[in-house]
Design a protein around this motif. Structure first.
Motif, PDB file in Angstrom:
ATOM      1  N   THR A 317       0.827  -1.196   0.000  1.00 11.08           N
ATOM      2  CA  THR A 317       0.000   0.000   0.000  1.00 11.08           C
ATOM      3  C   THR A 317       0.863   1.248   0.000  1.00 11.08           C
ATOM      4  O   THR A 317       0.393   2.353  -0.170  1.00 11.08           O
ATOM      5  N   ASN A 318       2.162   1.070   0.211  1.00 10.48           N
ATOM      6  CA  ASN A 318       3.088   2.190   0.183  1.00 10.48           C
ATOM      7  C   ASN A 318       3.341   2.562  -1.277  1.00 10.48           C
ATOM      8  O   ASN A 318       3.823   1.749  -2.030  1.00 10.48           O
ATOM      9  N   PRO A 319       3.048   3.760  -1.703  1.00 12.83           N
ATOM     10  CA  PRO A 319       3.217   4.102  -3.114  1.00 12.83           C
ATOM     11  C   PRO A 319       4.654   3.875  -3.571  1.00 12.83           C
ATOM     12  O   PRO A 319       5.599   4.210  -2.865  1.00 12.83           O
ATOM     13  N   GLY A 320       4.776   3.283  -4.697  1.00 13.92           N
ATOM     14  CA  GLY A 320       6.112   3.136  -5.275  1.00 13.92           C
ATOM     15  C   GLY A 320       6.782   1.806  -4.997  1.00 13.92           C
ATOM     16  O   GLY A 320       7.692   1.425  -5.690  1.00 13.92           O
ATOM     17  N   VAL A 321       6.317   1.089  -3.956  1.00  6.04           N
ATOM     18  CA  VAL A 321       6.948  -0.188  -3.671  1.00  6.04           C
ATOM     19  C   VAL A 321       6.173  -1.293  -4.392  1.00  6.04           C
ATOM     20  O   VAL A 321       4.959  -1.399  -4.257  1.00  6.04           O
ATOM     21  N   SER A 322       6.893  -2.098  -5.143  1.00 10.05           N
ATOM     22  CA  SER A 322       6.236  -3.129  -5.924  1.00 10.05           C
ATOM     23  C   SER A 322       5.625  -4.187  -5.014  1.00 10.05           C
ATOM     24  O   SER A 322       6.227  -4.583  -4.021  1.00 10.05           O
ATOM     25  N   PRO A 323       4.432  -4.641  -5.350  1.00  8.69           N
ATOM     26  CA  PRO A 323       3.816  -5.702  -4.539  1.00  8.69           C
ATOM     27  C   PRO A 323       4.619  -7.008  -4.602  1.00  8.69           C
ATOM     28  O   PRO A 323       4.419  -7.896  -3.783  1.00  8.69           O
ATOM     29  N   ALA A 324       5.531  -7.078  -5.545  1.00 10.39           N
ATOM     30  CA  ALA A 324       6.311  -8.311  -5.665  1.00 10.39           C
ATOM     31  C   ALA A 324       7.348  -8.444  -4.559  1.00 10.39           C
ATOM     32  O   ALA A 324       7.862  -9.542  -4.315  1.00 10.39           O
ATOM     33  N   VAL A 325       7.648  -7.304  -3.871  1.00  9.77           N
ATOM     34  CA  VAL A 325       8.708  -7.341  -2.871  1.00  9.77           C
ATOM     35  C   VAL A 325       8.452  -8.415  -1.811  1.00  9.77           C
ATOM     36  O   VAL A 325       9.337  -9.192  -1.457  1.00  9.77           O
ATOM     37  N   ALA A 326       7.206  -8.483  -1.324  1.00 13.24           N
ATOM     38  CA  ALA A 326       6.887  -9.449  -0.275  1.00 13.24           C
ATOM     39  C   ALA A 326       7.118 -10.874  -0.761  1.00 13.24           C
ATOM     40  O   ALA A 326       7.698 -11.712  -0.062  1.00 13.24           O
ATOM     41  N   THR A 327       6.677 -11.139  -1.988  1.00 14.41           N
ATOM     42  CA  THR A 327       6.835 -12.481  -2.540  1.00 14.41           C
ATOM     43  C   THR A 327       8.315 -12.819  -2.705  1.00 14.41           C
ATOM     44  O   THR A 327       8.757 -13.923  -2.383  1.00 14.41           O
ATOM     45  N   ILE A 328       9.065 -11.804  -3.196  1.00 11.86           N
ATOM     46  CA  ILE A 328      10.497 -12.031  -3.380  1.00 11.86           C
ATOM     47  C   ILE A 328      11.150 -12.356  -2.033  1.00 11.86           C
ATOM     48  O   ILE A 328      11.956 -13.286  -1.922  1.00 11.86           O
TER      49      ILE A 328
END
Lengths: 358, 511
Positions: A317-328
């Motif tokens: 939900t933080n603008p600019g951070v890709s949702p993929a980060v958590a998965t990575i």
């Protein structure tokens, strides 16, 4: 000239696994920081946010606990099958079918008292999960078809089945024409313990402790261990490997299906949909692997993974951070932990280049 | 004096809780066959594994031709000219002889015919009779061993290590092996020959180094000048070597009757071919034969682990031909399988869980196992059979070979069986272990148990058995009375040679 080679340790380090898990976590955070750096995101802010949203306060602990429930149950399902060396990688589909079965009971008894309905729906969920693993179980025990393929493929079938139900027979008449299943009866909701932490946490913990204890102490658990040890040894002890395979896959499916039931009884929408399993079944494989396939270990690993997932969701939900980060990050934890575990069996050694090459 | 081909100097090797080598030395001159003698557990295999790159010594030096070496893997040692033939062969059964020989050391482009010719040449040079085009699964154990030796020669091994090479050979094959080894050393190579059989050492070897409890007690003794009993004394220390006393058998009623039994193996071939035998109470019936002649299929079928093609198996007047294993156990049949760790025991599970494998159905309270009773049973077996263990919760694999076998035998005997079927019960055990197991078996016989014992050690059968049956290619080809039969008679029968058995119906001829 010297160079590094990987040499096998003659003895494996004991107690290396929890350490490997921690190393994996640190590794994930470090590599994750590098990635965030490359994408230009504020590393510390992102991590701080992850921490705040997963473990930072009592309120967020609730989310982490709730998230750990399906992860732990799926991990338990996978590890139960693994006591015999079997791979149930279709827990995802069994979770879905468990939720389908629970929804079915909810539709059947819309006016039953809450407690009765909850118990009936959870039982139905477990039965549903077992039913979903029945085909793979029979195919494996009777004609030796690999359960890895069949359980995985049935996951796809379960998700298509939900789509069908949403658009066809179970379509919500009050859904303004949109596809979607009628929500479960209102009284069929698991209550909370504190904040948003629901009772499912206690139920899951009881189930895990129960299984860990039962597998260790019971005749059934003992027979599974012997049967998993070698087919000949099982025959020697008079144990039918076929029946154990059938039984253990059904129980594994039931536990996964039960997780689907808990999810259905705790979702805010109360609706069955394809997101109900949310990847928990697959994450459960990782949880079980990190717990060394020991039922007693899945709760702790699931809690750590729950925190990671909840924190990861928050940064999306933080603008600019890709949702993929958590998965990575989740992937990196596994990667790092497996990498670190290698060092409990191998060690790095400096050797003469000459000898190493000769 | 010439530079030694191999020098192991002050080797120490520790494993958790065990010191395998404590300052062991070994010096091998080029062009000699050098015996490494010692009981099981003396540290022979560990010592040569340090030379073969399998282990790294904690202390001590490894020198080849005077040059100090440090191997980080077996591959390093192979390139340095060390070849090792392990006890368990490392061959691909579906590959041909030639393919196995060149595996991992083949030219980049494989020309099947060319390689077979090269391998055939190599074999001929050392006097092997090997068909390079045959798949390995068709070969006898002795032939497979030759393939292993060819593998080492193909890699131009200058030092060949053979770990207990004659365990799988017929007496005749062992003699042939000796000739091959002589040819190898005649070319200036060295052979390290690990054994605990004195007669072989005396007949094949030039020098002997004796290990005891991990240390060298005698180095490079010239074998021709030393007495065999001297070597034996060095091996076992001060323990007197005396045979297990065996009283005269008092056979009673039949305990096990096998009638016209045939068993097919996984390939569909007849592993057991029309075998009939009877074991009466109070007698030991020995089955002699070279490994792989159907002994395993026979005992597995008797124990109920292998389906029967035709024929019947009767235990104490009960027809158990198609009964599951635990029914046979209840009928009075105990079984010590050849593959202890793969069949009789579960190595990763705790000692207790192994000890209760036969009895756990009686130890249950509802669905839960009465673990106190299981522990008691384990304690009882450990006490009665003098099993040395670390803890009952430790994985079984942490036990030494002798203790594993005591536990297994102890577990099988707790049911007070009427018939004990024991396959290779003493293989791989040290002298003390062999004796203990043999004594237990004789004790069982004296208490009226019938014993069917399969062994590849002819001396053991001659010492213990009341009757010896010889098995070749799945058939019983002869019966011998160990009081009158000689090693040579039985050896000839084992080779599938003339049937000179002293069958009961021809008894008058022999006695």
């Amino acid at each position: 000239m010297k160079r590094l080679v990987l040499a096998r340790r003659e003895t494996t380090t004991r107690g290396g696994q929890p350490l490997a898990f921690l190393v994996g976590l640190v590794f994930a955070l470090v590599v994750g920081a590098i990635l965030l750096r490359i994408t230009g995101d504020p590393v510390l802010d992102v991590y701080e946010r992850m921490w705040d949203r997963s473990l930072g306060s009592q309120n967020t602990w609730s989310d982490t606990f709730n998230r750990a429930v399906p992860l732990a149950l799926a991990g338990l399902a996978v590890s139960i099958a693994a006591t015999m060396g079997l791979w149930n990688i279709g827990a995802e589909g069994q979770i879905m079918f468990g939720a389908i079965a629970a929804t079915f009971v909810g539709r059947l008894l819309p006016d039953a008292p809450g407690l009765v309905l909850i118990v009936a729906m959870l039982l139905a969920a477990a039965l549903g999960g077992a039913l979903w693993s029945f085909g793979p179980a029979v195919a494996r025990s009777e004609i030796g078809v690999s359960e890895i393929i069949t359980t995985l493929m049935l996951t796809e079938v379960a998700s298509r089945l939900i789509v069908y139900l949403e658009q066809g027979p179970w379509k919500d008449p009050d859904g303004f024409g949109f596809p979607g299943v009628t929500p479960r009866p209102d009284q069929a909701e698991l209550g909370t313990l504190w904040e948003r932490t629901h009772i499912g946490v206690l139920i899951a913990l009881a189930v895990i402790i129960g299984f860990a204890w039962y597998l260790r102490r019971s005749v059934w658990g003992y027979e599974l261990r012997i049967a998993g040890s070698s087919e000949k040894a099982a025959a020697f002890a008079g144990i039918s490997v076929r029946r154990k395979v059938l039984g253990v896959l059904l129980v594994s499916g039931a536990v996964a299906g039960f997780a689907g039931g808990i999810e259905l009884l705790t979702t805010t929408t109360g609706k069955l949909n394809v997101q109900i399993s949310n990847g928990y079944g697959f994450a459960g494989i990782i949880v079980a692997a990190l717990a060394l396939m020991r039922p007693s270990g899945v709760a702790a690993v699931a809690l750590a993974f729950g925190a990671l997932q909840v924190g990861g969701q928050a940064i999306q939900t933080n603008p600019g951070v890709s949702p993929a980060v958590a998965t990575i990050l989740q992937g990196l934890v596994l990667f790092g932990a497996i990498g670190a575990a290698v060092f409990s069996t191998y060690r790095l050694r400096l050797v003469d280049r000459q000898v190493a090459e000769s | 004096m010439t530079v030694p081909a191999v020098e192991l100097d002050g080797i120490w090797k520790r494993f958790p809780g065990v010191i395998a080598n404590s300052g062991a030395n070994l010096t091998v001159r080029p062009g000699t066959v050098h015996a490494v003698l010692g009981e099981n557990g003396a540290g022979k295999t560990t010592l040569v594994n340090c030379l073969a790159g399998v282990y790294r010594p904690d202390e001590g030096a490894v020198r080849l031709g005077g040059r100090e070496m440090s191997f980080s893997s077996p591959a390093n040692a192979i390139t340095a000219g060390i070849g090792m033939v392990h006890q368990e062969f490392r061959l691909v059964p579906t590959f041909t002889v030639a393919e196995n020989v060149v595996l991992g050391a083949a030219p980049r482009v494989i020309d099947q015919g060319g390689i077979e010719a090269l391998v055939a040449d190599l074999a001929a040079r050392f006097g092997f009779d090997a068909d390079p085009g045959r798949p390995v699964w068709q070969l006898s154990m002795g032939e497979r061993q030759r393939v292993e030796i060819l593998k080492a020669l193909w890699r131009e091994a200058n030092v060949l290590i053979l770990d207990e090479p004659t365990a799988v050979l017929t007496p005749q094959e062992a003699v042939e092996l000796g000739e091959v080894l002589r040819r190898m050393v005649a070319e200036g190579r060295s052979v390290i020959f690990i054994s605990h059989k004195l007669d072989e050492v005396v007949s094949f070897c030039d020098e002997a180094t004796v290990l005891r409890s991990g240390a060298t007690v005698a180095a490079s003794l010239p074998v021709a000048e030393v007495d065999a009993s001297e070597l034996a004394k060095l091996m076992v220390g001060d323990v007197a070597v005396e045979p297990v006393p065996v009283a005269v058998a008092m056979p009673g009623d039949p305990t096990l009757t096998v009638d016209a039994l045939s068993v097919r193996d996984a390939r569909g071939l007849l592993a057991v071919d029309d075998v009939s035998l009877e074991v009466r109470s109070g007698e030991i019936v020995g089955i002699a034969g070279v490994a792989g002649n159907g002994q395993r299929a026979l005992t597995d079928a008797i124990a109920g682990l292998e389906p029967v093609e035709s024929g019947t198996i009767t235990v104490m007047q009960h027809d158990v031909t198609s009964a599951p294993p635990q029914r046979r156990f209840r009928a009075g049949l105990a079984y010590v399988p050849e593959d202890r760790l793969g069949v009789g025991l579960a190595p990763k599970l705790p000692v207790t869980e192994n000890a209760m494998m036969r009895a756990y159905r009686k130890l249950r309270r509802g669905p839960i196992i009465a673990w106190d009773d299981a522990d008691q049973l384990t304690d009882q077996i450990i006490r009665e059979f003098e099993v040395k263990i670390g803890s009952k919760g430790a994985p079984l694999a942490s036990l030494s070979g002798g203790n594993l076998q005591r536990l297994l035998l102890g577990r099988e005997l707790t049911g007070e069986p009427d018939i004990l079927v024991a396959s290779q019960p003493t293989r791989g055990l040290d002298v003390a272990g062999v004796r203990a197991i043999q004594r237990l078996i004789v004790q069982q016989r004296d208490n009226g148990t019938g014993v069917l014992m399969v062994s590849e050690d002819l001396d053991e059968l001659l010492a213990l058995a009341d009757r010896i049956l010889v098995m070749v290619e799945g058939r019983i080809v002869g019966e011998f009375d160990p009081r009158v039969a000689t090693r040579a008679d039985i050896g000839a029968a084992m080779m599938g040679g003339s049937d000179r058995g002293t069958r009961p119906d021809t008894e008058e001829v022999s006695s």
